[in-house]
Every structure is written in C-alpha cells, then in structure tokens.
Design a protein around this motif. Sequence first.
Motif, PDB file in Angstrom:
ATOM      1  N   ASN A 117     -13.649  13.940  10.567  1.00  0.00           N
ATOM      2  CA  ASN A 117     -14.206  12.814   9.825  1.00  0.00           C
ATOM      3  C   ASN A 117     -13.384  12.334   8.639  1.00  0.00           C
ATOM      4  O   ASN A 117     -13.425  11.144   8.321  1.00  0.00           O
ATOM      5  N   ALA A 118     -12.672  13.216   7.966  1.00  0.00           N
ATOM      6  CA  ALA A 118     -11.894  12.779   6.810  1.00  0.00           C
ATOM      7  C   ALA A 118     -10.945  11.628   7.158  1.00  0.00           C
ATOM      8  O   ALA A 118     -10.841  10.651   6.392  1.00  0.00           O
ATOM      9  N   PRO A 119     -10.236  11.680   8.307  1.00  0.00           N
ATOM     10  CA  PRO A 119      -9.336  10.564   8.624  1.00  0.00           C
ATOM     11  C   PRO A 119     -10.052   9.232   8.818  1.00  0.00           C
ATOM     12  O   PRO A 119      -9.427   8.169   8.703  1.00  0.00           O
ATOM     13  N   ARG A 120     -11.347   9.253   9.097  1.00  0.00           N
ATOM     14  CA  ARG A 120     -12.059   8.011   9.402  1.00  0.00           C
ATOM     15  C   ARG A 120     -12.226   7.138   8.156  1.00  0.00           C
ATOM     16  O   ARG A 120     -11.845   5.962   8.163  1.00  0.00           O
ATOM     17  N   HIS A 121     -12.795   7.703   7.079  1.00  0.00           N
ATOM     18  CA  HIS A 121     -12.965   6.856   5.895  1.00  0.00           C
ATOM     19  C   HIS A 121     -11.640   6.656   5.158  1.00  0.00           C
ATOM     20  O   HIS A 121     -11.426   5.607   4.553  1.00  0.00           O
ATOM     21  N   LEU A 122     -10.743   7.647   5.239  1.00  0.00           N
ATOM     22  CA  LEU A 122      -9.415   7.436   4.664  1.00  0.00           C
ATOM     23  C   LEU A 122      -8.726   6.264   5.352  1.00  0.00           C
ATOM     24  O   LEU A 122      -8.072   5.436   4.703  1.00  0.00           O
ATOM     25  N   GLY A 123      -8.881   6.189   6.655  1.00  0.00           N
ATOM     26  CA  GLY A 123      -8.247   5.110   7.410  1.00  0.00           C
ATOM     27  C   GLY A 123      -8.776   3.738   7.025  1.00  0.00           C
ATOM     28  O   GLY A 123      -8.007   2.769   6.929  1.00  0.00           O
ATOM     29  N   VAL A 124     -10.087   3.651   6.799  1.00  0.00           N
ATOM     30  CA  VAL A 124     -10.676   2.366   6.401  1.00  0.00           C
ATOM     31  C   VAL A 124     -10.120   1.919   5.053  1.00  0.00           C
ATOM     32  O   VAL A 124      -9.700   0.765   4.871  1.00  0.00           O
ATOM     33  N   LEU A 125     -10.103   2.826   4.078  1.00  0.00           N
ATOM     34  CA  LEU A 125      -9.624   2.465   2.745  1.00  0.00           C
ATOM     35  C   LEU A 125      -8.137   2.130   2.752  1.00  0.00           C
ATOM     36  O   LEU A 125      -7.698   1.170   2.096  1.00  0.00           O
ATOM     37  N   MET A 126      -7.353   2.899   3.490  1.00  0.00           N
ATOM     38  CA  MET A 126      -5.917   2.634   3.536  1.00  0.00           C
ATOM     39  C   MET A 126      -5.619   1.312   4.246  1.00  0.00           C
ATOM     40  O   MET A 126      -4.699   0.586   3.868  1.00  0.00           O
ATOM     41  N   ALA A 127      -6.414   0.994   5.259  1.00  0.00           N
ATOM     42  CA  ALA A 127      -6.219  -0.282   5.947  1.00  0.00           C
ATOM     43  C   ALA A 127      -6.488  -1.449   4.997  1.00  0.00           C
ATOM     44  O   ALA A 127      -5.770  -2.467   5.014  1.00  0.00           O
ATOM     45  N   LEU A 128      -7.506  -1.316   4.148  1.00  0.00           N
ATOM     46  CA  LEU A 128      -7.786  -2.367   3.173  1.00  0.00           C
ATOM     47  C   LEU A 128      -6.650  -2.492   2.156  1.00  0.00           C
ATOM     48  O   LEU A 128      -6.271  -3.608   1.767  1.00  0.00           O
ATOM     49  N   LEU A 129      -6.104  -1.377   1.722  1.00  0.00           N
ATOM     50  CA  LEU A 129      -4.962  -1.417   0.805  1.00  0.00           C
ATOM     51  C   LEU A 129      -3.761  -2.112   1.449  1.00  0.00           C
ATOM     52  O   LEU A 129      -3.063  -2.908   0.804  1.00  0.00           O
ATOM     53  N   GLN A 130      -3.529  -1.824   2.715  1.00  0.00           N
ATOM     54  CA  GLN A 130      -2.411  -2.459   3.414  1.00  0.00           C
ATOM     55  C   GLN A 130      -2.647  -3.958   3.576  1.00  0.00           C
ATOM     56  O   GLN A 130      -1.716  -4.763   3.451  1.00  0.00           O
ATOM     57  N   GLN A 131      -3.898  -4.338   3.868  1.00  0.00           N
ATOM     58  CA  GLN A 131      -4.211  -5.774   3.980  1.00  0.00           C
ATOM     59  C   GLN A 131      -3.982  -6.479   2.653  1.00  0.00           C
ATOM     60  O   GLN A 131      -3.442  -7.592   2.604  1.00  0.00           O
ATOM     61  N   ALA A 132      -4.417  -5.837   1.562  1.00  0.00           N
ATOM     62  CA  ALA A 132      -4.245  -6.443   0.248  1.00  0.00           C
ATOM     63  C   ALA A 132      -2.772  -6.629  -0.080  1.00  0.00           C
ATOM     64  O   ALA A 132      -2.360  -7.658  -0.646  1.00  0.00           O
ATOM     65  N   GLU A 133      -1.950  -5.666   0.289  1.00  0.00           N
ATOM     66  CA  GLU A 133      -0.512  -5.782   0.059  1.00  0.00           C
ATOM     67  C   GLU A 133       0.082  -6.886   0.923  1.00  0.00           C
ATOM     68  O   GLU A 133       0.885  -7.705   0.448  1.00  0.00           O
ATOM     69  N   ALA A 134      -0.333  -6.934   2.193  1.00  0.00           N
ATOM     70  CA  ALA A 134       0.202  -7.942   3.108  1.00  0.00           C
ATOM     71  C   ALA A 134      -0.145  -9.360   2.648  1.00  0.00           C
ATOM     72  O   ALA A 134       0.616 -10.306   2.881  1.00  0.00           O
ATOM     73  N   GLN A 135      -1.288  -9.519   1.978  1.00  0.00           N
ATOM     74  CA  GLN A 135      -1.711 -10.830   1.499  1.00  0.00           C
ATOM     75  C   GLN A 135      -1.185 -11.136   0.095  1.00  0.00           C
ATOM     76  O   GLN A 135      -1.521 -12.172  -0.486  1.00  0.00           O
ATOM     77  N   GLY A 136      -0.383 -10.223  -0.438  1.00  0.00           N
ATOM     78  CA  GLY A 136       0.176 -10.448  -1.757  1.00  0.00           C
ATOM     79  C   GLY A 136      -0.789 -10.182  -2.897  1.00  0.00           C
ATOM     80  O   GLY A 136      -0.509 -10.564  -4.048  1.00  0.00           O
ATOM     81  N   ARG A 137      -1.899  -9.549  -2.620  1.00  0.00           N
ATOM     82  CA  ARG A 137      -2.881  -9.263  -3.668  1.00  0.00           C
ATOM     83  C   ARG A 137      -2.538  -7.991  -4.443  1.00  0.00           C
ATOM     84  O   ARG A 137      -3.017  -7.791  -5.557  1.00  0.00           O
ATOM     85  N   LEU A 138      -1.752  -7.125  -3.829  1.00  0.00           N
ATOM     86  CA  LEU A 138      -1.266  -5.919  -4.486  1.00  0.00           C
ATOM     87  C   LEU A 138       0.240  -5.839  -4.295  1.00  0.00           C
ATOM     88  O   LEU A 138       0.743  -6.183  -3.212  1.00  0.00           O
ATOM     89  N   PRO A 139       0.967  -5.360  -5.295  1.00  0.00           N
ATOM     90  CA  PRO A 139       2.416  -5.191  -5.127  1.00  0.00           C
ATOM     91  C   PRO A 139       2.710  -4.022  -4.205  1.00  0.00           C
ATOM     92  O   PRO A 139       1.859  -3.163  -3.958  1.00  0.00           O
ATOM     93  N   GLN A 140       3.914  -3.999  -3.684  1.00  0.00           N
ATOM     94  CA  GLN A 140       4.300  -2.907  -2.797  1.00  0.00           C
ATOM     95  C   GLN A 140       4.420  -1.604  -3.587  1.00  0.00           C
ATOM     96  O   GLN A 140       5.134  -1.536  -4.586  1.00  0.00           O
ATOM     97  N   ARG A 141       3.696  -0.623  -3.119  1.00  0.00           N
ATOM     98  CA  ARG A 141       3.729   0.709  -3.696  1.00  0.00           C
ATOM     99  C   ARG A 141       3.478   1.720  -2.578  1.00  0.00           C
ATOM    100  O   ARG A 141       2.891   1.381  -1.548  1.00  0.00           O
ATOM    101  N   PRO A 142       3.887   2.984  -2.740  1.00  0.00           N
ATOM    102  CA  PRO A 142       3.589   3.991  -1.712  1.00  0.00           C
ATOM    103  C   PRO A 142       2.078   4.091  -1.475  1.00  0.00           C
ATOM    104  O   PRO A 142       1.295   4.174  -2.433  1.00  0.00           O
ATOM    105  N   LEU A 143       1.673   4.065  -0.214  1.00  0.00           N
ATOM    106  CA  LEU A 143       0.258   4.000   0.143  1.00  0.00           C
ATOM    107  C   LEU A 143      -0.530   5.194  -0.401  1.00  0.00           C
ATOM    108  O   LEU A 143      -1.612   5.043  -0.968  1.00  0.00           O
ATOM    109  N   LEU A 144       0.016   6.396  -0.228  1.00  0.00           N
ATOM    110  CA  LEU A 144      -0.704   7.578  -0.687  1.00  0.00           C
ATOM    111  C   LEU A 144      -0.799   7.635  -2.210  1.00  0.00           C
ATOM    112  O   LEU A 144      -1.774   8.155  -2.760  1.00  0.00           O
ATOM    113  N   THR A 145       0.205   7.106  -2.902  1.00  0.00           N
ATOM    114  CA  THR A 145       0.142   7.064  -4.363  1.00  0.00           C
ATOM    115  C   THR A 145      -1.010   6.182  -4.816  1.00  0.00           C
ATOM    116  O   THR A 145      -1.788   6.544  -5.710  1.00  0.00           O
TER     117      THR A 145
END
Length: 209
Positions: free
Chosen positions: A123-151
């Motif tokens: 189960n841990a990978p499931r909610h981690l995956g949702v949150l990380m996917a949102l972070l990646q979307q935000a970066e792809a849309q220019g809403r967040l600067p590029q930074r290491p995902l785990l950081t």
Amino acid sequence: MPRPSQDQDQALLAAGAALYPQLGCAGLSVRRVAEAAGVNPAMVHYHFGSKDAFLRALLQRHYEEMFSALSLTSQGEADVMERLAEALLGVARFVREHRPLIARVWADAQTGEAVAQDFLRANAPRHLGVLMALLQQAEAQGRLPQRPLLTRFSFLMGAVVAPVVLVGGMVSVKAVPPPLLAAVDADVLSDDALQRRIEWALLGLASGV
C-alpha cells in the motif's frame, strides 16, 4: 444453514481497530477481539479464515477509505496545485485520525511481523504514487520548478505530516510541556493548522529557493 449476520464482521473489525494499536499483531488474540465484539470466537475464523486474514482485512479497510478519497481528489479538472493541496490534506487527516494504528503498523513491521510488512509493501507505493504524480504534473505545467522528486516529496511530508506524528506521539505519552498543551489542537492538529502548513510548504516549493 443461513450465514451469520454481516453485523458481526463490522463488530469484529471495530473491536480489532480499538485493540490493535495497543496490542499489535502479536498481542491481538482471536478470543480478545471476539470478547470485545460480543461474539463467539469461532466467528473470527468463520468470517475471515484466520487471525492473519483478519488483521489484513482490518488494516486494508482503514487504508482503502483514505486511498479512495485521495484518488478522487487527485483527479478532475481543478488546478493541479489545488489538487495537490487537497491530496496532502487528505493524507494528513488520515495520519491524524489513525496515528496510533499507523504507529503500531510501523512498529510491527520493524519487528518482523509479516502481516504489517506485507501491508506496507502493498500500500505505501499507492499513495506515494498519487502524490508524486501530482508533483510531476505541477512541474510539467510550470507551476513548480525542476527539483529532485524525492527531495520535494520528503520536504512536503516533513512540513505537513511529520508534526502530526511527532506532536501526536508526544501528547500520547504526556511529553508536551503543560503551557503548550492547550495550543496543540489549534496550532498543530486542526484542519486550519494542516492547511496553513500545506500553503507554506507549497509556496516554498514554488519559490524555487
């Protein structure tokens, strides 16, 4: 022969949820759960098959409630930063409401309890995956600067969720200084406090500093 009432399933799960944080996998007995639920011990095996299967059902039941809400929050047409904020709030609320159970799962996993370890692996990978996917979307849309995902992820968990775990644990063992105790709910555990930390954390990420 008619199947015993489904209400027994729920009574057993409710009793298990109340007892598990204190007793853990090793200490939680079929007899004790049945006694707390007011049913015959044989009903645990009838409904769930075994003690381990009962524990798996108990943990999964709580997790699925959170994950279903998290999945709905992360989807849709809303702004990605709004969806990220709502997802973080959902995770933080879940940790706040089930902190003793979560702490026991971690403790059991660390001592080698297979049920707890299997639950975390699944189960841990499931909610981690949702949150990380949102972070990646935000970066792809220019809403967040590029930074290491785990950081970024560890920063958000440290800012939003860690205080719930730390302060909630301190309250449970009466380690919060008395002058501060009255402010714990309003300043750390309330929805307002969670939303405030989420806002600060996301502003910090967006700043790129």
